[in-house]
Design an enzyme around this catalytic site. Structure first.
Site, PDB file in Angstrom:
ATOM      1  N   ILE A  13      -9.313  26.385  26.917  1.00 58.38           N
ATOM      2  CA  ILE A  13      -8.400  27.523  26.860  1.00 58.38           C
ATOM      3  C   ILE A  13      -6.975  27.067  26.549  1.00 58.38           C
ATOM      4  O   ILE A  13      -6.237  27.708  25.830  1.00 58.38           O
ATOM      5  CB  ILE A  13      -8.410  28.290  28.204  1.00 58.38           C
ATOM      6  CG1 ILE A  13      -9.827  28.716  28.568  1.00 58.38           C
ATOM      7  CG2 ILE A  13      -7.458  29.472  28.176  1.00 58.38           C
ATOM      8  CD1 ILE A  13     -10.490  29.625  27.566  1.00 58.38           C
ATOM      9  N   ARG A  36     -16.865  29.056  35.823  1.00 63.16           N
ATOM     10  CA  ARG A  36     -15.911  28.255  36.578  1.00 63.16           C
ATOM     11  C   ARG A  36     -14.662  28.058  35.719  1.00 63.16           C
ATOM     12  O   ARG A  36     -14.762  27.613  34.572  1.00 63.16           O
ATOM     13  CB  ARG A  36     -16.490  26.875  36.949  1.00 63.16           C
ATOM     14  CG  ARG A  36     -17.737  26.926  37.816  1.00 63.16           C
ATOM     15  CD  ARG A  36     -17.396  27.389  39.222  1.00 63.16           C
ATOM     16  NE  ARG A  36     -18.548  27.326  40.103  1.00 63.16           N
ATOM     17  CZ  ARG A  36     -19.123  28.372  40.640  1.00 63.16           C
ATOM     18  NH1 ARG A  36     -18.675  29.591  40.397  1.00 63.16           N
ATOM     19  NH2 ARG A  36     -20.156  28.226  41.440  1.00 63.16           N
ATOM     20  N   GLU A  37     -13.514  28.428  36.280  1.00 63.08           N
ATOM     21  CA  GLU A  37     -12.231  28.183  35.626  1.00 63.08           C
ATOM     22  C   GLU A  37     -11.688  26.881  36.206  1.00 63.08           C
ATOM     23  O   GLU A  37     -11.494  26.777  37.419  1.00 63.08           O
ATOM     24  CB  GLU A  37     -11.265  29.335  35.898  1.00 63.08           C
ATOM     25  CG  GLU A  37     -11.743  30.646  35.320  1.00 63.08           C
ATOM     26  CD  GLU A  37     -10.868  31.827  35.722  1.00 63.08           C
ATOM     27  OE1 GLU A  37      -9.975  31.664  36.580  1.00 63.08           O
ATOM     28  OE2 GLU A  37     -11.095  32.917  35.172  1.00 63.08           O
ATOM     29  N   ARG A  63       9.972  24.645  43.823  1.00 63.05           N
ATOM     30  CA  ARG A  63       8.633  24.651  43.242  1.00 63.05           C
ATOM     31  C   ARG A  63       8.361  26.037  42.672  1.00 63.05           C
ATOM     32  O   ARG A  63       8.204  27.009  43.402  1.00 63.05           O
ATOM     33  CB  ARG A  63       7.586  24.270  44.290  1.00 63.05           C
ATOM     34  CG  ARG A  63       7.696  22.837  44.757  1.00 63.05           C
ATOM     35  CD  ARG A  63       7.604  21.879  43.605  1.00 63.05           C
ATOM     36  NE  ARG A  63       7.324  20.524  44.030  1.00 63.05           N
ATOM     37  CZ  ARG A  63       7.189  19.521  43.201  1.00 63.05           C
ATOM     38  NH1 ARG A  63       7.357  19.705  41.897  1.00 63.05           N
ATOM     39  NH2 ARG A  63       6.916  18.318  43.653  1.00 63.05           N
ATOM     40  N   GLU A  95      12.742   9.004  42.312  1.00 61.02           N
ATOM     41  CA  GLU A  95      13.153  10.147  43.123  1.00 61.02           C
ATOM     42  C   GLU A  95      14.087   9.805  44.271  1.00 61.02           C
ATOM     43  O   GLU A  95      14.838  10.668  44.715  1.00 61.02           O
ATOM     44  CB  GLU A  95      11.919  10.887  43.665  1.00 61.02           C
ATOM     45  CG  GLU A  95      11.127  11.570  42.579  1.00 61.02           C
ATOM     46  CD  GLU A  95      10.048  12.488  43.105  1.00 61.02           C
ATOM     47  OE1 GLU A  95       9.878  12.606  44.339  1.00 61.02           O
ATOM     48  OE2 GLU A  95       9.367  13.106  42.270  1.00 61.02           O
ATOM     49  N   GLU A 118      -7.454  17.268  40.194  1.00 62.12           N
ATOM     50  CA  GLU A 118      -6.301  16.428  40.509  1.00 62.12           C
ATOM     51  C   GLU A 118      -6.547  15.647  41.796  1.00 62.12           C
ATOM     52  O   GLU A 118      -6.733  16.219  42.862  1.00 62.12           O
ATOM     53  CB  GLU A 118      -5.026  17.251  40.674  1.00 62.12           C
ATOM     54  CG  GLU A 118      -3.827  16.374  40.996  1.00 62.12           C
ATOM     55  CD  GLU A 118      -2.575  17.151  41.362  1.00 62.12           C
ATOM     56  OE1 GLU A 118      -1.483  16.604  41.178  1.00 62.12           O
ATOM     57  OE2 GLU A 118      -2.706  18.303  41.832  1.00 62.12           O
ATOM     58  N   GLU A 137      14.967  14.504  33.304  1.00 62.02           N
ATOM     59  CA  GLU A 137      16.061  15.408  32.919  1.00 62.02           C
ATOM     60  C   GLU A 137      15.882  16.833  33.437  1.00 62.02           C
ATOM     61  O   GLU A 137      16.853  17.557  33.600  1.00 62.02           O
ATOM     62  CB  GLU A 137      16.256  15.412  31.407  1.00 62.02           C
ATOM     63  CG  GLU A 137      15.068  15.952  30.632  1.00 62.02           C
ATOM     64  CD  GLU A 137      15.247  15.871  29.132  1.00 62.02           C
ATOM     65  OE1 GLU A 137      14.753  16.790  28.449  1.00 62.02           O
ATOM     66  OE2 GLU A 137      15.864  14.911  28.656  1.00 62.02           O
ATOM     67  N   GLU A 139      14.440  17.484  36.433  1.00 66.13           N
ATOM     68  CA  GLU A 139      14.127  17.317  37.849  1.00 66.13           C
ATOM     69  C   GLU A 139      15.412  17.368  38.682  1.00 66.13           C
ATOM     70  O   GLU A 139      16.353  16.623  38.425  1.00 66.13           O
ATOM     71  CB  GLU A 139      13.424  15.967  38.045  1.00 66.13           C
ATOM     72  CG  GLU A 139      12.806  15.752  39.376  1.00 66.13           C
ATOM     73  CD  GLU A 139      11.966  14.475  39.405  1.00 66.13           C
ATOM     74  OE1 GLU A 139      10.974  14.490  40.148  1.00 66.13           O
ATOM     75  OE2 GLU A 139      12.282  13.497  38.713  1.00 66.13           O
TER      76      GLU A 139
END
Length: 180
Positions: A13, A36-37, A63, A95, A118, A137, A139
């Site tokens: 997709i 299933r996606e 977020r 970070e 993930e 840049e 963040e």
């Protein structure tokens, strides 16, 4: 019992910089069909970093998916072909500016395995050295430091909402005397 779902057909997709999205037609263990996606992600790393004065480094950043800032342990995605420990060291320095010579893998987790592959590797870093931050840049974040004695209260009061952060901090609290 056979729990395997056989993929009959898959449709791509979306292919993006961070995720790919597919829809699969699957045959269920009982022979029926379903969809299933799925989101495919290269993986991520996170670092629970403890300063020499027993403070946990958290980053506060907005977020978009949650529409609010969250407090999290430093984390980021794996680059293609990057080793997980090297990525964790890189993300920590980018970070926070801190450099970790050694990391200890404390957990690996799937955050949402119902639709995403993930996998996040969570590391512990101590014996930190000062370095320079190198944010991306796009963040923007603030560093916050919390003494170990504050962490349990934060967890009890549900100040922390990020799963990898909660897992890492609960692990550290359970094993804190080991890391002194």
């Amino acid at each position: 019992m056979n729990l395997f779902e056989k993929t009959i057909h898959r449709a791509s997709i979306y292919k993006g910089a961070i995720i790919d999205l597919e829809v699969h037609d699957v045959e269920l263990p009982d022979g029926q069909n379903s969809k299933r996606e799925l989101i495919y992600h290269n993986g991520a790393v996170a670092v629970c970093a403890i300063t020499p004065d027993d403070k946990i480094i958290l980053v506060k950043q907005f977020r978009k998916a949650c529409e609010k800032p969250l407090l999290e342990i430093p984390a980021g995605k794996l680059e293609k072909g990057e080793e997980r420990e090297a990525a964790a060291k890189r993300e920590l320095q980018e970070e926070t500016g801190y450099i970790a010579e050694e990391l200890e893998l404390i957990s690996e987790m799937y955050g949402s395995p119902g639709f995403s592959n993930e996998k996040i590797s969570i590391y512990l870093a101590k014996d930190l050295k000062n370095g320079e931050m190198h944010l991306d840049e796009d963040e923007f974040l603030e560093l916050e430091y919390y003494h170990m004695s504050e962490i349990q209260t934060m967890l009890d009061n549900k100040v922390l909402e990020d799963a990898k952060t909660i897992i890492a901090l609960q692990y550290i609290l359970l094993n804190y005397n080991h890391y002194k």
